[in-house]
Design an enzyme around this catalytic site. Sequence first.
Site, PDB file in Angstrom:
ATOM      1  N   ASP A  76       0.825  -1.200   0.000  1.00 51.15           N
ATOM      2  CA  ASP A  76       0.000   0.000   0.000  1.00 51.15           C
ATOM      3  C   ASP A  76       0.864   1.258   0.000  1.00 51.15           C
ATOM      4  OD1 ASP A  76       0.876  -0.171   2.616  1.00 51.15           O
ATOM      5  OD2 ASP A  76      -1.115  -0.097   3.528  1.00 51.15           O
ATOM      6  N   SER A  77       2.178   1.059   0.006  1.00 51.26           N
ATOM      7  CA  SER A  77       3.126   2.154  -0.238  1.00 51.26           C
ATOM      8  C   SER A  77       2.856   2.808  -1.586  1.00 51.26           C
ATOM      9  CB  SER A  77       4.568   1.638  -0.181  1.00 51.26           C
ATOM     10  OG  SER A  77       4.729   0.480  -0.992  1.00 51.26           O
ATOM     11  N   GLU A 134      -1.481  -5.219   9.162  1.00 48.98           N
ATOM     12  CA  GLU A 134      -0.657  -4.484  10.117  1.00 48.98           C
ATOM     13  C   GLU A 134      -1.305  -4.477  11.496  1.00 48.98           C
ATOM     14  OE1 GLU A 134       0.933  -1.153   6.884  1.00 48.98           O
ATOM     15  OE2 GLU A 134       0.169  -0.508   8.833  1.00 48.98           O
ATOM     16  N   GLU A 191       9.209  -3.722  10.878  1.00 49.01           N
ATOM     17  CA  GLU A 191       9.640  -2.455  10.290  1.00 49.01           C
ATOM     18  C   GLU A 191      10.137  -1.502  11.371  1.00 49.01           C
ATOM     19  OE1 GLU A 191       8.136   1.148   7.344  1.00 49.01           O
ATOM     20  OE2 GLU A 191       6.893  -0.638   7.605  1.00 49.01           O
ATOM     21  N   LYS A 204      -1.200  -9.340   3.673  1.00 50.81           N
ATOM     22  CA  LYS A 204      -0.483  -8.768   4.823  1.00 50.81           C
ATOM     23  C   LYS A 204      -1.383  -7.807   5.580  1.00 50.81           C
ATOM     24  CE  LYS A 204       3.082  -5.825   4.292  1.00 50.81           C
ATOM     25  NZ  LYS A 204       2.669  -4.591   5.039  1.00 50.81           N
ATOM     26  N   ASP A 242      -0.822  -6.228   0.306  1.00 47.50           N
ATOM     27  CA  ASP A 242      -1.254  -5.515   1.505  1.00 47.50           C
ATOM     28  C   ASP A 242      -2.766  -5.372   1.548  1.00 47.50           C
ATOM     29  OD1 ASP A 242       1.040  -4.983   2.949  1.00 47.50           O
ATOM     30  OD2 ASP A 242       1.429  -3.063   1.972  1.00 47.50           O
TER      31      ASP A 242
END
Length: 264
Positions: free
Chosen positions: A44-45, A113, A180, A111, A83
């Site tokens: 999602d960057s 978070e 991270e 993924k 993501d």
Amino acid sequence: MSITLSTLLDLKKKSEKFAVMTAYDATFAYEMDQAGVEVILVGDSLGMVLQGHDSTIPVRLEDMVYHTASVRRGARNAFIIADMPFMSYGTPDQAMAGAKQLMQAGAHMVKLEGGAWLCDAIAHLSRQGVPICAHLGLTPQSVNKFGGYKVQGKEASQAQLMLDDAKALEQAGADILLLECVPTKLAKQLTEEACAPVVGIGAGPYTDGQVLVMHDLLGVGAGKKPKFVKNFLAGSDSIQAAFKGYVEAVKSGAFPAEEHSFNI
């Protein structure tokens, strides 16, 4: 040879490193595949490096589905992680609905978070056969709560909470852990204790795999680059050579070096 989750587990058992990069389209995914990148993260960057936002929060599920499908068409061998974007997995059923779309678009894993609060969603996904990567430490979707992009786990209490969260997430069904911006010492301990492969970004040299955002690796884009970034295009004669240089540096242990790590 197609990379699978079993491949990554075998690499961990043999103490062999693997390389992860972000990609968002078929062309660059193909180049990474040819360079021997084992894992491609459709991150999602993309909200920051493609769409021009100042965080990943505006990214929508339909954005992730579109780019995951594009990457899958370009990469035939790499293991693809997609993501799940901000607020798309607050409940187990919501997580399942989003994961279904991403897996059908071509992802091999999704993924999420967060910490132990994710366990219900992860267990629900795992029971349905969805492989999961759990992202710990600096979780960019929570940047407003953190007050910026800061190293996590510096205090003893924070470090212990992260270790506890990692164990809980793995027990719930997480197949890969991603760390991270955490201190090297903490990342090393977590990697040694986890059965699942651990991928690091700004987490020192001891994790099983390393990941970088493609644009950072190539030195493109505005703004100051994070401490953990290295420009692999500098001194290379092509993008393909830069990708191969990154893979070789990760596998040999040359990257990340001390200058790219947080030794706190």
